[in-house]
Write a protein that holds these residues in place. Structure first.
Motif, PDB file in Angstrom:
ATOM      1  N   GLU A   1      19.333 -51.557  47.833  1.00 56.14           N
ATOM      2  CA  GLU A   1      18.508 -50.809  47.722  1.00 56.14           C
ATOM      3  C   GLU A   1      17.485 -50.035  48.483  1.00 56.14           C
ATOM      4  OE1 GLU A   1      16.578 -53.633  45.640  1.00 56.14           O
ATOM      5  OE2 GLU A   1      14.860 -51.712  44.686  1.00 56.14           O
TER       6      GLU A   1
ATOM      7  N   SER B   1      18.733 -51.500  37.119  1.00 60.29           N
ATOM      8  CA  SER B   1      17.923 -52.929  37.286  1.00 60.29           C
ATOM      9  C   SER B   1      16.690 -52.834  37.200  1.00 60.29           C
ATOM     10  CB  SER B   1      18.730 -52.874  38.917  1.00 60.29           C
ATOM     11  OG  SER B   1      17.989 -53.834  39.228  1.00 60.29           O
ATOM     12  N   TYR B   2      15.844 -52.984  36.086  1.00 63.52           N
ATOM     13  CA  TYR B   2      14.220 -52.210  36.244  1.00 63.52           C
ATOM     14  C   TYR B   2      13.571 -53.913  35.927  1.00 63.52           C
ATOM     15  CZ  TYR B   2      15.422 -48.032  34.005  1.00 63.52           C
ATOM     16  OH  TYR B   2      16.495 -46.399  34.125  1.00 63.52           O
ATOM     17  N   ALA B   3      12.339 -53.832  36.608  1.00 68.39           N
ATOM     18  CA  ALA B   3      11.618 -54.457  37.209  1.00 68.39           C
ATOM     19  C   ALA B   3      10.846 -54.213  36.028  1.00 68.39           C
ATOM     20  CB  ALA B   3      11.286 -55.178  38.279  1.00 68.39           C
ATOM     21  N   ARG B   4       9.351 -54.237  35.957  1.00 69.11           N
ATOM     22  CA  ARG B   4       8.205 -53.102  35.578  1.00 69.11           C
ATOM     23  C   ARG B   4       8.791 -52.214  34.612  1.00 69.11           C
ATOM     24  NH1 ARG B   4       5.398 -50.455  40.812  1.00 69.11           N
ATOM     25  NH2 ARG B   4       7.938 -50.050  41.556  1.00 69.11           N
TER      26      ARG B   4
ATOM     27  N   ASP C   1      12.410 -60.788  40.228  1.00 75.18           N
ATOM     28  CA  ASP C   1      12.347 -60.986  41.724  1.00 75.18           C
ATOM     29  C   ASP C   1      11.274 -61.087  42.642  1.00 75.18           C
ATOM     30  OD1 ASP C   1      13.668 -58.344  41.826  1.00 75.18           O
ATOM     31  OD2 ASP C   1      14.196 -58.987  44.437  1.00 75.18           O
TER      32      ASP C   1
ATOM     33  N   ARG D   1      16.081 -55.409  49.560  1.00 74.79           N
ATOM     34  CA  ARG D   1      15.258 -53.411  49.221  1.00 74.79           C
ATOM     35  C   ARG D   1      14.364 -53.339  50.596  1.00 74.79           C
ATOM     36  NH1 ARG D   1      10.131 -53.274  47.695  1.00 74.79           N
ATOM     37  NH2 ARG D   1       9.561 -51.302  47.258  1.00 74.79           N
TER      38      ARG D   1
ATOM     39  N   LYS E   1      20.272 -59.172  46.665  1.00 75.02           N
ATOM     40  CA  LYS E   1      19.508 -58.342  46.295  1.00 75.02           C
ATOM     41  C   LYS E   1      18.783 -57.880  47.893  1.00 75.02           C
ATOM     42  CE  LYS E   1      14.962 -56.259  45.197  1.00 75.02           C
ATOM     43  NZ  LYS E   1      13.662 -56.124  44.732  1.00 75.02           N
TER      44      LYS E   1
ATOM     45  N   LEU F   1      16.513 -48.906  40.434  1.00 79.95           N
ATOM     46  CA  LEU F   1      15.327 -49.134  39.799  1.00 79.95           C
ATOM     47  C   LEU F   1      14.084 -48.064  39.127  1.00 79.95           C
ATOM     48  CD1 LEU F   1      12.989 -47.567  42.131  1.00 79.95           C
ATOM     49  CD2 LEU F   1      14.916 -48.375  43.518  1.00 79.95           C
ATOM     50  N   SER F   2      13.053 -48.860  38.389  1.00 72.77           N
ATOM     51  CA  SER F   2      11.778 -47.847  37.463  1.00 72.77           C
ATOM     52  C   SER F   2      10.876 -47.290  38.921  1.00 72.77           C
ATOM     53  CB  SER F   2      11.628 -48.798  36.386  1.00 72.77           C
ATOM     54  OG  SER F   2      11.198 -49.651  36.815  1.00 72.77           O
ATOM     55  N   GLY F   3      11.027 -48.400  39.662  1.00 74.13           N
ATOM     56  CA  GLY F   3       9.983 -47.375  40.593  1.00 74.13           C
ATOM     57  C   GLY F   3       8.200 -46.749  40.460  1.00 74.13           C
ATOM     58  N   GLY F   4       8.030 -47.899  39.084  1.00 73.33           N
ATOM     59  CA  GLY F   4       6.917 -46.867  39.194  1.00 73.33           C
ATOM     60  C   GLY F   4       6.733 -46.231  37.767  1.00 73.33           C
TER      61      GLY F   4
ATOM     62  N   ALA G   1      15.404 -57.471  36.857  1.00 71.06           N
ATOM     63  CA  ALA G   1      15.043 -57.826  37.962  1.00 71.06           C
ATOM     64  C   ALA G   1      13.664 -58.364  37.623  1.00 71.06           C
ATOM     65  CB  ALA G   1      14.537 -56.400  38.854  1.00 71.06           C
TER      66      ALA G   1
ATOM     67  N   LYS H   1      21.335 -49.819  44.227  1.00 68.67           N
ATOM     68  CA  LYS H   1      19.962 -49.619  43.579  1.00 68.67           C
ATOM     69  C   LYS H   1      19.348 -48.859  43.965  1.00 68.67           C
ATOM     70  CE  LYS H   1      16.322 -52.645  40.989  1.00 68.67           C
ATOM     71  NZ  LYS H   1      15.961 -53.812  40.879  1.00 68.67           N
TER      72      LYS H   1
ATOM     73  N   ILE I   1      17.974 -60.808  38.797  1.00 68.31           N
ATOM     74  CA  ILE I   1      17.296 -61.118  39.599  1.00 68.31           C
ATOM     75  C   ILE I   1      16.527 -62.425  40.051  1.00 68.31           C
ATOM     76  CG2 ILE I   1      17.760 -60.525  42.565  1.00 68.31           C
ATOM     77  CD1 ILE I   1      17.846 -57.317  41.128  1.00 68.31           C
TER      78      ILE I   1
HETATM   79  P1  13P Z   1      10.887 -51.955  39.828  1.00 65.58           P
HETATM   80  O1  13P Z   1      11.955 -51.381  38.998  1.00 65.58           O
HETATM   81  O2  13P Z   1       9.039 -52.141  39.296  1.00 65.58           O
HETATM   82  O3  13P Z   1      10.821 -50.668  39.978  1.00 65.58           O
HETATM   83  O4  13P Z   1      11.221 -53.089  40.697  1.00 65.58           O
HETATM   84  C1  13P Z   1      12.365 -52.627  41.283  1.00 65.58           C
HETATM   85  C2  13P Z   1      13.186 -53.692  42.335  1.00 65.58           C
HETATM   86  O5  13P Z   1      13.396 -53.286  43.113  1.00 65.58           O
HETATM   87  C3  13P Z   1      12.966 -55.230  41.646  1.00 65.58           C
HETATM   88  O6  13P Z   1      14.483 -55.698  42.358  1.00 65.58           O
END
Ligand code: 13P
Length: 337
Positions: free
Chosen positions: A182, A293-296, A30, A144, A142, A265-268, A28, A224, A73
């Motif tokens: 999500e 589907s992790y961003a951070r 995005d 959210r 996506k 999601l990784s959510g912090g 992720a 997600k 994404i």
């Molecule tokens: P994180 O994994 O950083 O929580 O991001 C989730 C997200 O929705 C980005 O697409």
């Protein structure tokens, strides 16, 4: 009268299946321009289009990424960008067998009449935007929205979140995009894991109720969800085994097996926590592909390694591959820290 099915029905099923393949998950990246600016600021860079492009180029041109990543994404700006050599980002992805995706929601605003909660904008004009994104190469989307446990959540906020996701999902499928659904249940708060489970059950029951009412085809969506954990300020932390037990309980109670993939999601959570929790969820077979589907949790080390210096690009790409491979193993239930 019978409801007209999306003319993309078969393609949607294929797209969802190709994202939910063993040992792969979603990258992720995005972040809206505002959020990307915060990430760039953390390494002392200005929030310019040039810097955002350079960072996304680093991520999307990582050699070997497609072994672990099945979808990426993108934010709208990135979907239309190219490498500095002039190759479209969507082509970089396709060459690695990674499906390009697009964030289509327009962000959160206060929800009047609620307990200081928010709702998600973006339905106006969504059909024509989605058709344009499809033309540009996107094959999934996506949206959210968030639910806050400390703020209630109020019945109104939950219903609005679920209804918005369902309308978005139907519009996406009608335009050939597999919707990622999500409803992020925020980690903030000092509540117990039992309370998170209770709220998550309520949220997902409403989401599936409205998805069904909107004639969304479950075989052509991806979820997600947030993992079921205690609130971030709760007195005790939960082990990966406990998080897996509660999260899988939620999913088994609320998610039909027709849904092909659950992409958390990784959510912090920290990078390693997110990987360990995913690994714990894949210790026995699940009815759906359970992945990430992790961003951070994929980008934190990459950013710190890159620092905006061209000479660090290769090392930063290697650190992305380390996290991607770790989560790939976790998807298969074979990760050890
Ligand atoms: P994180 O994994 O950083 O929580 O991001 C989730 C997200 O929705 C980005 O697409």
């Amino acid at each position: 009268l019978p409801i007209r099915a999306s003319s993309y029905q078969h393609e949607l099923v294929q797209t969802a299946k190709s994202i939910a393949t063993p040992g792969r998950g979603i990258l992720a990246i995005d972040e809206s321009n505002a959020t990307c600016g915060k990430r760039l600021a953390s390494i002392g860079l200005d929030n310019t289009e040039v810097n955002r492009q350079a960072y996304r180029q680093l991520l999307l041109t990582t050699p070997g990424l497609g072994e672990y990543i099945s979808g990426a994404i993108l934010f709208e700006e990135t979907l239309y960008q190219s490498t500095t050599d002039g190759k479209k980002f969507v082509d970089c992805l396709r060459d690695q067998n990674i499906v390009p995706g697009i964030k289509v929601d327009k962000g959160l605003v206060p929800l009047p009449g609620s307990n200081n909660e928010s709702w998600c904008q973006g339905l106006d004009g969504l059909a024509s935007r989605s058709a344009e994104y499809y033309k540009q190469g996107a094959r999934f989307a996506k949206w959210r929205t968030v639910v806050s446990i400390p703020c209630g959540p109020s019945a109104l906020a939950v219903k609005e979140a679920a209804w918005g996701l369902a309308r978005y999902a139907a519009i996406s499928q009608d335009n050939g995009l597999v919707p990622i659904v999500e409803p992020e249940i925020l980690l903030d708060g000092d509540h117990s894991i039992e309370r998170t489970l209770e709220v998550a059950e309520k949220v997902w029951s409403e989401v599936f109720f409205y998805l069904a009412e909107n004639n969304v085809m479950f075989e052509g969506i991806l979820l997600k969800p947030s993992m079921v954990t205690p609130g971030a300020e709760h007195k005790e932390k939960a082990s990966p085994e406990t998080i897996a037990k509660y999260t899988l309980t939620l999913l088994r109670r609320r998610v039909p097996p027709a849904v092909p993939g659950i992409m958390f999601l990784s959510g912090g959570q920290s990078e390693v926590e997110a990987t360990l929790n995913l690994n714990a969820m894949n210790q026995s077979p699940n009815p759906w592909h359970v992945s990430f589907s992790y961003a951070r949790a994929l980008q934190n080390t990459v950013l710190k390694t890159w620092k905006g210096h061209p000479e660090n690009v290769e090392a930063a790409q290697k650190s992305l591959l380390v996290r991607a491979k770790a989560n790939s193993l976790a998807q298969l239930g074979r990760y050890s820290a």
